[in-house]
Design an enzyme around this catalytic site. Structure first.
Site, PDB file in Angstrom:
ATOM      1  CB  CYS A 181      -0.580  -0.145   1.257  1.00 31.00           C
ATOM      2  SG  CYS A 181      -1.801  -1.401   1.466  1.00 31.00           S
ATOM      3  NE  ARG A 239      -6.594  -3.977   1.873  1.00 36.23           N
ATOM      4  CZ  ARG A 239      -7.829  -4.676   2.063  1.00 36.23           C
ATOM      5  NH1 ARG A 239      -8.858  -4.309   1.745  1.00 36.23           N
ATOM      6  NH2 ARG A 239      -7.363  -5.900   2.452  1.00 36.23           N
ATOM      7  CG  LEU A 240      -1.562  -3.902  -4.124  1.00 38.71           C
ATOM      8  CD1 LEU A 240      -2.506  -3.883  -5.437  1.00 38.71           C
ATOM      9  CD2 LEU A 240      -0.227  -4.332  -4.436  1.00 38.71           C
ATOM     10  CB  ALA A 241      -6.969  -5.698  -1.590  1.00 36.05           C
ATOM     11  CB  VAL A 242      -1.975  -8.489  -1.067  1.00 36.62           C
ATOM     12  CG1 VAL A 242      -1.387 -10.006  -0.870  1.00 36.62           C
ATOM     13  CG2 VAL A 242      -1.597  -7.742  -1.937  1.00 36.62           C
ATOM     14  CG  ASP A 252      -1.113  -8.556   6.708  1.00 37.18           C
ATOM     15  OD1 ASP A 252      -2.041  -7.929   6.395  1.00 37.18           O
ATOM     16  OD2 ASP A 252       0.182  -8.289   6.099  1.00 37.18           O
ATOM     17  CB  SER A 266      12.152 -10.640  -6.620  1.00 38.80           C
ATOM     18  OG  SER A 266      13.319 -10.077  -7.134  1.00 38.80           O
TER      19      SER A 266
END
Length: 607
Positions: free
Chosen positions: A2, A50-53, A104, A375
């Site tokens: 996020c 927010r980037l929802a993961v 989380d 990565s």
């Protein structure tokens, strides 16, 4: 992942500053395309994109919890992933806490309620978090141990501004971008940057493994983690088994996500190791993997010490051997210039030219299919993989090993500036400062002691430089990149393995090679180190030199008067090979990119 921002000011009512905090939050849109939130009170305001993961339905932020006799709020805005959130959640439930979500985020907030600022010691993951504790009128900023996730702040007499990227702070009229002359050496060589330092006057980063507390008394920063040197007692077979066990557990935890996930596969040992372990834990079906190549690379490629071979054949070999669902992203170098402004705005600092542009385009392509990518970054710093680790003349030189005998761009500064700044002394002072921080092992000497220093130095500026690039270019596309080799448990263990054991087979990264021997093909296992690929298309170098000519001819350039034109031209005409640069065009990039950044951001150069 996020984007977070915030503002604490004990001298004003921030409820009246809704427009400014909204503007700060809006700058994080690329980092968080899935949602937005703002919370404010009299002296604190925080924003979140927010980037929802994890738990897309339940993890919205800022997240609040009422605490204490009067139900005063504790407010969290957080960027990152806790890989041990399920384990922490179970522990906190045993301590009487109840949870409303499966996120989380709520685990992190509850951990703070239970343990206070000491909660950071219990976290496993990559994170940058800010908590406003109304009970204490106190802001707590925390950053993960290796500094994978960024967190900037600007302190001033009545409070602080903070954000995931400089742009969040630049959106507040209290901050104006200015560079002092003393910062020119780190603009021209970012790997000289000290932990927490930035070239912008008044802008700092929370140091990796540190907590910053802001209250009415001011701003206080302290470490909660640092490397500790201890005697290593495992023999070689046990050490190899321990490395494999740690990596297997780390990758399994980093595959936790409620969105599509993939790996970045170059065909080198590091990324292939991560992909092989991810493939073992991906059920059902194969893991998706992605590699990058360039149009015309077969004809244009020129080997260098850091890039002796092309990646593409090895990436295909590894993907076929492992059975991944593989995609090769082929980029046309002629399109790099078209995304230059995007990469500049992603960094808010000078870009790395083609290296940022190609990485951004790669991540843009990956994001069409996946939200999370694993990565192989940091394996070279942790296990000892760079060519200069094995050149005695470089290792024993009394300066930063990665600098070697390459020309210094600071030598291209104008004579009067060089006389005032003394860049050679700046380099020596920074080297001595970091060298004094190395946690030596009692009784250790000779090559073992020196390689402990070399590895420590490599885990400072150079690693921060690489992690920063990956974060900016990935988050500019809304892609989260996870880095298993930055897990602090692995770093702590391998740190104390003697150099003789790290090179047990006479080569770089012996431990990693031995740990993965049963799952990777011999050609990948035995492949020499090769850095992130560079395009050698002739037109790219010509374009960089053309930009140099325009810079030196343009009297409106903010950098022109700071340069010694004769020295710049001498370097531009040089064909000298160095260990770290693809060519002299690559070496000159910081000049043109610093000029472009100062123009775009209206940065003033102050004496």
């Amino acid at each position: 992942m996020c984007g977070i921002v915030g503002w604490v000011d004990f001298s004003r009512d921030l409820r009246l500053e809704s427009g400014t905090i909204a503007a700060m939050t809006g700058t994080m849109r690329a980092r968080g395309p899935d949602g937005e939130g703002v919370w404010s009170c009299a002296h604190a305001a925080v924003g979140h994109r927010r980037l929802a993961v994890i738990d897309p339905a339940g993890g919205s932020q800022p997240m609040t919890a009422a605490y204490g006799e009067h139900g005063e709020p504790v407010v969290l805005t957080y960027n990152g992933e806790l890989y041990n959130y399920r384990e922490l959640r179970a522990e906190l439930m045993l301590r009487g806490h109840r949870f409303r979500t499966a996120s989380d985020t709520e685990v992190l907030l509850t951990a703070y309620l239970e343990w206070g600022a000491d909660f950071a010691r219990r976290l496993v993951g990559i994170y940058a978090a800010a908590l406003w504790d109304a009970r204490r009128e106190e802001l707590v900023l925390v950053r993960d141990r290796l500094g994978v996730k960024p967190l900037y702040f600007h302190s001033y007499p009545h409070g602080v501004l903070f954000a995931s990227e400089p742009k969040g702070i630049l959106a507040n009229p209290l901050f104006r971008p200015r560079v002092r002359e003393e910062s020119l050496p780190i603009l021209l060589n970012p790997r000289l940057t000290m932990p927490g330092e930035t070239p912008l006057d008044g802008l700092e980063q929370v140091r990796p493994g540190h907590v910053v507390v802001v209250d009415r008394a001011g701003t206080h920063q302290a470490p909660y983690w640092r490397l500790v040197s201890r005697e290593h007692t495992d023999d070689l077979p046990a050490t190899v088994a321990a490395v494999r066990g740690l990596l297997d557990d780390i990758v399994a935890h980093e595959l936790r996500a409620d969105v599509p996930l993939c790996t970045l596969l170059s065909g080198g040992l590091d990324s292939s190791a991560v992909t092989a372990l991810a493939q073992r834990h991906t059920v059902p079906g194969p893991v998706r993997s992605f590699s990058v190549d360039f149009v015309g690379a077969e004809d244009d490629f020129r080997p260098t010490a850091l890039r002796p071979e092309r990646d593409a054949p090895y990436a295909r070999l590894a993907a076929d051997h492992l059975g991944t669902d593989h995609t090769e992203v082929v980029l046309d170098p002629r399109g790099f210039a078209g995304v230059h402004d995007v990469t500049l705005r992603a960094r808010d600092l000078p870009t790395l030219g083609q290296f940022d542009e190609s990485m951004y385009l790669l991540f843009e392509a990956v994001r069409r299919h996946s939200t999370v990518a694993l990565s192989g970054e940091a394996a070279d710093e942790v296990f000892g993989g760079y060519p200069w680790f094995f050149d005695p003349a470089v290792v024993w030189r009394d300066t930063f090993p990665w600098l070697g005998d390459a020309p210094r761009l600071a030598d291209c500064l104008a004579p009067d500036l060089r006389a005032r700044l003394r860049p050679e002394q700046v380099e020596r002072d920074r080297y001595a400062t970091l060298l004094a921080c190395v946690p030596h092992l009692d009784g250790e000497g000779g090559l073992e002691a020196r390689m402990r220093e070399v590895l420590y130095l490599s885990m400072q500026g150079p690693l921060a430089y690489l992690l920063d690039r990956v974060d900016r270019m990935s988050m500019a596309t809304g892609l989260e990149v996870r880095v298993p080799f930055c897990d602090h448990r692995l770093v702590e263990y391998v740190w104390n393995v003697p150099w003789a054991m790290k090179t047990a087979d006479g080569r770089e990264k012996s431990l990693l090679r031995a740990a993965m021997r049963d799952v990777l093909p011999a050609k990948v296992l035995d492949r020499p180190k090769s850095g992130y690929p560079a395009s050698h298309a002739p037109g790219y170098g010509q374009s960089v030199r053309a930009r140099i000519r325009r810079l030196l001819a343009d009297r409106d350039s903010p950098l022109r008067e700071a340069l010694d034109q004769d020295r710049v031209w001498a370097l531009a005409r040089s064909d000298r090979d160095t260990m770290t640069f693809a060519d002299t065009a690559h070496m000159l990039l910081p000049l043109v990119e610093t000029d472009a950044w100062m123009r775009a951001y209206g940065v003033e150069l102050a004496g």
